[in-house]
Design a protein around this motif. Sequence first.
Motif, PDB file in Angstrom:
ATOM      1  N   VAL A 293      -5.202   6.982 -12.387  1.00 25.87           N
ATOM      2  CA  VAL A 293      -4.643   6.215 -11.998  1.00 25.87           C
ATOM      3  C   VAL A 293      -3.547   5.360 -11.904  1.00 25.87           C
ATOM      4  CG1 VAL A 293      -6.911   4.900 -12.293  1.00 25.87           C
ATOM      5  CG2 VAL A 293      -5.059   4.686 -14.672  1.00 25.87           C
ATOM      6  N   GLY A 294      -2.103   5.872 -12.531  1.00 27.20           N
ATOM      7  CA  GLY A 294      -0.916   5.828 -12.646  1.00 27.20           C
ATOM      8  C   GLY A 294      -0.534   5.771 -11.857  1.00 27.20           C
ATOM      9  N   LEU A 295      -0.594   6.712 -10.694  1.00 24.02           N
ATOM     10  CA  LEU A 295      -0.051   6.832  -9.196  1.00 24.02           C
ATOM     11  C   LEU A 295      -0.061   5.633  -8.510  1.00 24.02           C
ATOM     12  CD1 LEU A 295      -2.081  10.336  -8.725  1.00 24.02           C
ATOM     13  CD2 LEU A 295       0.651   9.791  -8.193  1.00 24.02           C
ATOM     14  N   GLY A 296      -1.588   4.597  -8.229  1.00 22.49           N
ATOM     15  CA  GLY A 296      -1.535   3.832  -8.026  1.00 22.49           C
ATOM     16  C   GLY A 296      -0.595   2.794  -8.294  1.00 22.49           C
ATOM     17  N   LEU A 297      -0.798   2.950  -9.522  1.00 23.05           N
ATOM     18  CA  LEU A 297       0.052   1.335 -10.619  1.00 23.05           C
ATOM     19  C   LEU A 297       1.527   1.800 -10.601  1.00 23.05           C
ATOM     20  CD1 LEU A 297      -1.842   2.128 -14.287  1.00 23.05           C
ATOM     21  CD2 LEU A 297      -1.736   0.084 -12.624  1.00 23.05           C
ATOM     22  N   TRP A 298       2.032   2.609 -10.471  1.00 26.12           N
ATOM     23  CA  TRP A 298       3.475   3.007  -9.652  1.00 26.12           C
ATOM     24  C   TRP A 298       4.138   2.841  -7.912  1.00 26.12           C
ATOM     25  CZ3 TRP A 298       8.346   2.487 -12.605  1.00 26.12           C
ATOM     26  CH2 TRP A 298       7.888   3.041 -13.987  1.00 26.12           C
ATOM     27  N   GLY A 299       3.207   3.193  -7.772  1.00 22.62           N
ATOM     28  CA  GLY A 299       2.833   3.082  -5.980  1.00 22.62           C
ATOM     29  C   GLY A 299       2.567   1.175  -6.101  1.00 22.62           C
ATOM     30  N   GLY A 300       1.995   0.553  -6.992  1.00 23.77           N
ATOM     31  CA  GLY A 300       1.862  -0.739  -7.063  1.00 23.77           C
ATOM     32  C   GLY A 300       3.226  -1.720  -6.959  1.00 23.77           C
ATOM     33  N   THR A 301       4.041  -1.200  -7.994  1.00 25.92           N
ATOM     34  CA  THR A 301       5.171  -1.164  -8.548  1.00 25.92           C
ATOM     35  C   THR A 301       6.461  -1.113  -7.991  1.00 25.92           C
ATOM     36  OG1 THR A 301       4.712  -1.404 -11.089  1.00 25.92           O
ATOM     37  CG2 THR A 301       6.402  -1.462 -10.360  1.00 25.92           C
ATOM     38  N   GLY A 302       5.975  -0.217  -7.084  1.00 26.52           N
ATOM     39  CA  GLY A 302       7.357   0.133  -5.633  1.00 26.52           C
ATOM     40  C   GLY A 302       7.719  -0.857  -5.122  1.00 26.52           C
ATOM     41  N   VAL A 303       6.478  -0.732  -4.453  1.00 27.03           N
ATOM     42  CA  VAL A 303       6.090  -2.085  -3.680  1.00 27.03           C
ATOM     43  C   VAL A 303       6.888  -3.443  -3.907  1.00 27.03           C
ATOM     44  CG1 VAL A 303       4.326  -3.786  -2.385  1.00 27.03           C
ATOM     45  CG2 VAL A 303       3.696  -1.224  -2.752  1.00 27.03           C
ATOM     46  N   ALA A 304       6.149  -3.521  -5.035  1.00 24.56           N
ATOM     47  CA  ALA A 304       6.181  -5.243  -5.733  1.00 24.56           C
ATOM     48  C   ALA A 304       8.452  -5.468  -5.674  1.00 24.56           C
ATOM     49  CB  ALA A 304       6.954  -5.243  -7.184  1.00 24.56           C
TER      50      ALA A 304
ATOM     51  N   GLY B 282     -13.367   9.847  -7.903  1.00 19.81           N
ATOM     52  CA  GLY B 282     -13.404   8.823  -6.680  1.00 19.81           C
ATOM     53  C   GLY B 282     -13.111   7.897  -6.451  1.00 19.81           C
ATOM     54  N   MET B 283     -13.169   6.810  -7.663  1.00 16.94           N
ATOM     55  CA  MET B 283     -12.354   5.688  -8.321  1.00 16.94           C
ATOM     56  C   MET B 283     -10.832   5.982  -8.233  1.00 16.94           C
ATOM     57  SD  MET B 283     -14.651   3.952  -7.273  1.00 16.94           S
ATOM     58  CE  MET B 283     -15.397   4.728  -6.144  1.00 16.94           C
ATOM     59  N   VAL B 284     -10.665   7.115  -9.038  1.00 22.28           N
ATOM     60  CA  VAL B 284      -9.527   7.190  -9.802  1.00 22.28           C
ATOM     61  C   VAL B 284      -8.923   7.801  -8.596  1.00 22.28           C
ATOM     62  CG1 VAL B 284      -7.601   8.977 -10.962  1.00 22.28           C
ATOM     63  CG2 VAL B 284      -9.788   8.445 -11.748  1.00 22.28           C
ATOM     64  N   SER B 285      -9.146   8.304  -7.184  1.00 26.48           N
ATOM     65  CA  SER B 285      -9.061   8.813  -5.937  1.00 26.48           C
ATOM     66  C   SER B 285      -8.501   7.635  -4.992  1.00 26.48           C
ATOM     67  CB  SER B 285      -9.612   9.357  -4.891  1.00 26.48           C
ATOM     68  OG  SER B 285      -9.627  10.821  -5.843  1.00 26.48           O
TER      69      SER B 285
END
Length: 447
Positions: free
Chosen positions: A26-37, A305-308
């Motif tokens: 899930v770190g991939l998603g967190l860093w992606g969202g931080t990049g958007v910010a 699947g949820m992690v993906s």
Amino acid sequence: METALFITELLVVLGCIVMGTRSSGVGLGLWGGTGVAILVFVFRLAPGDPPVDALLIVLVVVLASSMMQAAGGIDWMVSIAAKLIARSPKQITLVAPLVSFLFSVGAGTSNILYPLLPVIQDLAYRNGIRPSRPLSLSVVSTGVALACSPVSAAMAAMVTLTDTAPWNFELIDILKVTIPAAIVGIVISSFVVNRLGKDIADDPEIQKRIASGELEAPHADAQEVRAAVTVTSAGRNAAIVFLLGVAAIVVFGLFKGLRPLDAAGDPISMTPIIEVVMFVAGTLILLISRPKVAEIPTMTVFRAGMVSAIALFGLAWLTDTFLGAHTDLIADGVGGLVTAAPWIFALGVFLVCVLTTSQSTATRTIVPIGLAAGIPLGLLSGMWAGAFAGIYLLPTNGSQIAAANFDTSGSTKLGTKLVDHSFFVPTLVLAVATIAVGALFGVIWGG
């Protein structure tokens, strides 16, 4: 000034991807969202469109496949796959990867491979075949399988990108390129992989263990091996319902006339079709096989699947924000480079797969660049499929570790230098073969 700003923003995107990769999951998603910010609040870019359609497809497919798993459907599929592999033990380096590929296509996940690994290892060893050969190629084959499955997360991401104007390149258009390309790629790779490493009779390490009594000598006439799973009628029925759902999606893709019409009188796109069919399949599994609904969140398919989905959400939103702000620059600059050398696109997908071990993330990150560059959709699809093998270039995936642990002969190795493991050469061979064949088929049959 504009170029410097572009490079700085690109570094932010790449930095977030690298940090997400180091965190994994899930770190991939967190860093992606931080990049958007960072892009929105620091660089004042307009936020891109979150990948809602792709997420909805992933969620409903994961739900249906988790229902199937809870009912015992994956166990039933594994038992059938084991029987198919056992029928041709002497050709196991070809048969095992093909069976692993086909069942991963049907299930939409590579998790089906885990219970098959001891079956493949035992059959190979008993017939005097170095187990690392079929084990390594079977693992890598499940990677490209997800570019051929109507119900994989990667395909969900791909369809939502291409099944819209101006491309209108639908699911069936992708499958008619990726499936034959992957199958031919696996066949070609099996000839190469079948020559990797020494035969059991010529391997001094294995022979030493046999002589010491640590390892039993191969005996082809030993009792037939079976997958360590429990097969039930409920599992069989659940698997059949799920596979019929997959078949229905393919049929709707082939015959647009079967689809309902939208407000403009045109057949609706495949995105809602996939979602509706998978909802119905999950409901039928609930009614027919009666899995325990409370156990669904504990299923391995559900958790993976949820992690993906989380990783897809964050990183896809990040890349869409960046690409949306620089569409013209990418189309003119990178586009010309990719058009002149399309293999650069394949290399991009391959490298993101290596870094993130996520085909859906690689799809949402690199495919929009290929679309903006104007790569023909058939050519793009064929190269996209072969590049998925990249998730196994480094020995860091669970299926690679499991294969090495199940191989009692010790022939399947994880290595110590990142490039000396048993999956390195099969990954490169399958990637190159499938990309080359996929590019050819894409030009012939694609758009």
